[in-house]
Motif scaffolding. Sequence first.
Motif: not given
Ligand code: ADP
Length: 237
Positions: A13, A25, A45-51, A54
Amino acid sequence: MALVSLEHVTKSYPAADRKADPVVAVDDVSLDIEAGAVFGIIGYSGAGKSTLVRLVNALEPATSGSIRIDGREITGLRERELRAIRLGIGMIFQQFNLFDAKTVRANVAYPLKVAGWRRADIRARVDELLEFVGLADKAAAHPDQLSGGQKQRVGIARALATRPRILLADEATSALDPETTHEVLTLLKRVNEEQGVTIIVITHEMDVIQTIATKVAVMDRGRVIEHGDVFDVFSRP
Ligand code: ADP
Ligand code: ADP
């Protein structure tokens, strides 16, 4: 052939400060998830799991790399084709994401209405689903009349409505107490075993993985730093 296959998948991103480096991410992730598995993805948290979730659910395109579902490359598909892919993937969430103004029945019926099912078929399928998750007697209730565990069971029924082959659970038990967590995980295990649904469990909780997953990938700062059988990965020093 793996049901879900990721090869060198990266998602970055743009940084909020346009002059800074992009946020990576998901960083060069390669993973195979076999049909029938309960596959855990664990990390802070922040590891990239939700990304990653998606990307697999085709809600966002990867920056680079290949994502195949059932052998089919999803990167570069048109929106119409992506919608068809998404119909084959159910999702449940930490905050349940139910429609509070709708009844339990209407919540579960919703994806079937969107998919254009006939009214009688919707009724029969919703009855079957509510029976399966043990909420037949709550059909007319609204979400605010339910406990957290019951809400998540509605979430599971809704996610399974269109008979997806894959269920993505994103921190699905993180808002629940230990006893309710166990109840929901037991239900997910039944979804896997009785309905043959492949389940991908995203969590920061090791207990959750140890309770239901067979395989696990450990994520840290966008990368998969370890993966394999749950027992092997967690018994490594
Ligand atoms: P997790 O689910 O493991 O907590 P995320 O996938 O939410 O991790 O986030 C991984 C990294 O990507 C984090 O540093 C987060 O801030 C960044 N990130 C996630 N989504 C976005 C976005 N839409 N725009 C910018 N940065 C993002
Ligand atoms: P809302 O008012 O939020 O739209 P409703 O409870 O009126 O929610 O129901 C919305 C949809 O849910 C209906 O159009 C129908 O498809 C389904 N539904 C609701 N109740 C029933 C029912 N008793 N039998 C079958 N389908 C129902």
